[in-house]
Structure formats: C-alpha cells, structure tokens
Write a protein that holds these residues in place. Structure first.
Motif, short mmCIF file in Angstrom:
data_model
loop_
_atom_site.label_atom_id
_atom_site.label_comp_id
_atom_site.label_asym_id
_atom_site.label_seq_id
_atom_site.Cartn_x
_atom_site.Cartn_y
_atom_site.Cartn_z
N GLY A 182 0.73 -1.23 -0.25
CA GLY A 182 0.00 -0.28 -0.11
C GLY A 182 0.71 0.72 0.13
N THR A 183 2.08 1.00 -0.40
CA THR A 183 2.87 2.37 -0.33
C THR A 183 3.78 2.20 -1.26
N ARG A 184 4.55 3.71 -1.86
CA ARG A 184 4.48 3.93 -2.99
C ARG A 184 5.78 4.37 -3.11
N ASN A 185 6.98 3.73 -3.60
CA ASN A 185 8.38 4.93 -2.44
C ASN A 185 9.08 5.05 -4.08
N VAL A 186 9.45 5.94 -3.80
CA VAL A 186 10.99 6.02 -4.87
C VAL A 186 12.35 5.64 -4.18
N VAL A 208 27.53 -14.70 -11.37
CA VAL A 208 26.70 -15.45 -11.81
C VAL A 208 26.25 -16.16 -11.99
N PRO A 209 25.35 -17.42 -11.17
CA PRO A 209 24.85 -17.96 -11.45
C PRO A 209 23.92 -17.93 -12.53
N ALA A 210 23.25 -18.94 -13.51
CA ALA A 210 22.67 -18.55 -14.06
C ALA A 210 21.13 -17.90 -14.29
N ASP A 211 20.33 -18.55 -12.89
CA ASP A 211 19.20 -18.64 -12.23
C ASP A 211 19.13 -16.72 -11.84
N ALA A 212 19.91 -16.09 -11.39
CA ALA A 212 20.74 -14.73 -10.68
C ALA A 212 20.85 -14.15 -12.06
N SER A 213 20.54 -12.61 -11.41
CA SER A 213 20.09 -11.51 -11.75
C SER A 213 22.04 -10.96 -11.73
N ALA A 214 22.61 -9.98 -12.77
CA ALA A 214 23.47 -9.88 -12.90
C ALA A 214 24.15 -8.63 -12.15
N VAL A 215 23.30 -8.08 -10.88
CA VAL A 215 23.15 -6.81 -10.50
C VAL A 215 22.82 -7.04 -9.06
N ALA A 216 23.12 -6.36 -8.46
CA ALA A 216 22.96 -6.61 -6.82
C ALA A 216 21.98 -5.17 -6.01
N TYR A 217 20.57 -4.35 -5.51
CA TYR A 217 20.49 -3.23 -5.76
C TYR A 217 20.93 -3.46 -4.02
N VAL A 218 21.46 -1.96 -3.51
CA VAL A 218 21.18 -1.69 -2.05
C VAL A 218 20.84 0.23 -1.52
N LEU A 219 19.68 -0.08 -0.88
CA LEU A 219 19.09 0.86 -0.58
C LEU A 219 19.58 1.87 -0.44
N ASP A 220 20.43 2.75 -0.28
CA ASP A 220 20.76 4.38 0.17
C ASP A 220 19.86 5.31 0.84
N MET A 221 18.59 5.31 0.36
CA MET A 221 17.74 6.20 1.17
C MET A 221 16.13 6.19 0.49
N VAL A 222 15.58 6.40 1.46
CA VAL A 222 13.85 6.79 0.41
C VAL A 222 13.63 8.11 0.49
N VAL A 223 13.55 8.33 -1.01
CA VAL A 223 13.44 9.50 -0.78
C VAL A 223 11.85 10.20 -1.41
N GLU A 224 11.04 9.79 -0.90
CA GLU A 224 9.46 10.00 -1.56
C GLU A 224 8.74 8.94 -2.00
N SER A 225 7.71 8.99 -0.09
CA SER A 225 6.46 8.10 0.00
C SER A 225 5.61 8.53 0.19
N GLU A 226 3.95 7.28 -0.50
CA GLU A 226 3.10 7.65 -0.52
C GLU A 226 2.46 6.80 -0.51
N GLN A 227 1.25 7.32 0.97
CA GLN A 227 0.40 6.12 0.84
C GLN A 227 -1.06 6.61 0.81
N ALA A 228 -1.76 5.21 0.89
CA ALA A 228 -3.51 5.92 1.38
C ALA A 228 -3.33 6.37 2.69
N SER A 229 -4.04 7.08 2.39
CA SER A 229 -5.27 6.97 4.48
C SER A 229 -5.78 6.50 4.69
N ALA A 230 -6.32 6.49 5.79
CA ALA A 230 -6.53 5.38 6.26
C ALA A 230 -7.99 4.87 6.71
N ASP A 231 -8.36 6.63 6.02
CA ASP A 231 -10.14 7.42 5.93
C ASP A 231 -10.75 6.68 4.71
#
Length: 271
Positions: free
Chosen positions: A233-237, A248-271
C-alpha cells in the motif's frame, strides 16, 4: 479515490549523478590489532564497515540500557568523507568526524526532525547524541568481525561490531540509480520460486538540479532490494546503489541493488 498522504524528504537530488564504473575500489581495511594507537589509514578502515552497537557501559560500569531500545536494529555508525552518520534511531543524525592520533572527535550533530511515537526510540536518540558528541579514545581491533571501542570524556565505553559495507563486499564502485516502487507487488514468473511476487518498479532520471527528466517503463523486479522492507500500500522512490555481481549463477541477476535512502513515500490514508 482515497486521499493520499505524501512524504518527500528534502534532500538534494543533485547527488543522483552516477558513480563512475572505473572508480578504484575502496582501500582494504587496516589491521590495527589490540594497539590503542590507530594506524594512519584508520578512516578508510572505519569506512569499510557498518558499525553496530554491541555493548555500552557508563564510567561506573552500569549498562547504558537506553541505547538498546531497538534490539532488531541496533545503533549504527557509518564513517565517510570526514563525517559520521548515526542510524537506527528515530531521526538520522550526522556531523563532522576527525581523527588525531588515537582520538576521534565528533562535531556538533544535526538530525532530521521527525517525531516518533515510540518514546524509547526517542530516548535512545537523545542518549546517542549525548554519548557520541565530543572526543573519544579509539581502539580498533581487527578480526572477523572487527571491533571498534570508543571511550568518551566522561568514561562511557561503547563497543561496536563491524559488518562489511556493500562496496567492501562487492569490491567495486556502484552506479547510483533511482527506482520508483509501486504500492503493491505483482505476480511474476520467478525462475526458482514459483510463488514469488515481484516488486513492480521503474527507473527514474533526474538532472543536476534534482528535477525529474524521465522515467522508464514499469516492470517486475525479480529480486529483493538489500536494506528495503516494502510495506503493502506504500509507493516509494528509492535512491539505490547498483553493484555488478561476479560469478553470477544462471538463474540469478547480474546486479545487486542496495538501498541508500527513501526519497519519497506515498500511501493511501486510513480514512
């Protein structure tokens, strides 16, 4: 449509420029042994690790319990470019960090200004700011894992355990990228996990002024992002470091992603 709550962190996206792929790898950690006097390359050695608090005692030997309010994510120190960053508290804190022989001096700490409902986490942040500001005697003990001991002017002793940073583990400079992550995961055909649901992502581009200049197509990401815990329910940049993997194994990605920071976050309100 439900109203949306939007949080955008006021950080300069000018830092979105990509690190050169031919940049030299980080310096190898310096072996200091049990000596109290750090080696000349200690700053490089400290920058090669995330430092997680393992023990903390005051001058009279009592445990500083307030510093352990977040047992699943212990207080973390990171050193880079003459600065110290303090994480896993309510707010992110940081300041200048200078070495002189066997001493570390932490300058005035500044922090973000989020309020946390967890009073214990706020108390942990206050204690960290008080205990870490100022001068410290430093002992860095090589090993697997390495240990860092800081003793401040009033005799508090903080002991940290090192965990290699992503750059240390991958041995190369990363590429800085931005991914927008949709609020919900999607069904996808993972090669080894039949019930796996992928993050839905697209890559974003920014100019030197931090203005968005383009966006790629949405598509499934067949892997997790290190350091990122997606909440439905939360969209992030996200600002990420992308590392090439070796052998890299044949069934794995050739790159790895590591979080530096959450720049933007948006979620639906509870109302």
């Amino acid at each position: 449509m439900k109203p949306l709550l939007v949080l955008v962190l006021p950080l300069a996206l000018a830092a979105c420029t990509r690190a050169p792929q031919d940049a030299p790898p980080p310096a190898a950690p310096v072996t200091v042994g049990n000596a109290a006097t750090p080696a000349p390359g200690q700053a490089d050695a400290l920058a090669a690790y995330h430092w997680h608090l393992d023990a903390a005692t005051s001058a009279d030997g009592d445990r500083i319990a307030a510093l352990f309010a977040n047992p699943d994510k212990p207080l973390q120190l990171d050193f880079a470019d003459g600065r110290i960053a303090i994480g896993n508290t309510c707010n992110r804190m940081g300041g200048e960090a200078t070495f002189d022989g066997a001493r570390l001096t932490v300058g005035q700490l500044v922090s973000t200004q989020m309020a946390c409902a967890d009073a214990a986490l706020m108390a942990m942040e206050r204690e960290a700011g008080t205990r870490l500001a100022g001068g410290h005697a430093v002992t860095l003990v090589a090993g697997d894992p390495p240990r860092l001991e800081l003793v401040n002017a009033v005799g508090d002793t903080l002991v940290f355990i090192g965990a290699a940073t992503a750059r240390t583990r991958f041995g190369v400079a990363p590429e800085r990228v931005f991914l927008e992550v949709a609020a919900e995961r999607v069904d996808c055909h993972h090669p080894v996990m039949p019930d796996y649901r992928c993050l839905q992502v697209r890559e974003l581009q920014y100019d030197a002024a931090g203005l968005r200049t383009g966006a790629g197509d949405w598509g499934p990401l067949f892997q997790e992002i290190e350091g990122y815990d997606h909440q439905p329910g939360t969209r992030n940049v996200l600002r990420l470091d992308r590392y090439p993997r070796k052998d890299v194994p044949a069934d794995a990605s050739a790159v790895a992603y590591v979080l530096d920071m959450v720049v933007e976050s948006e979620q639906a309100s509870a109302d």
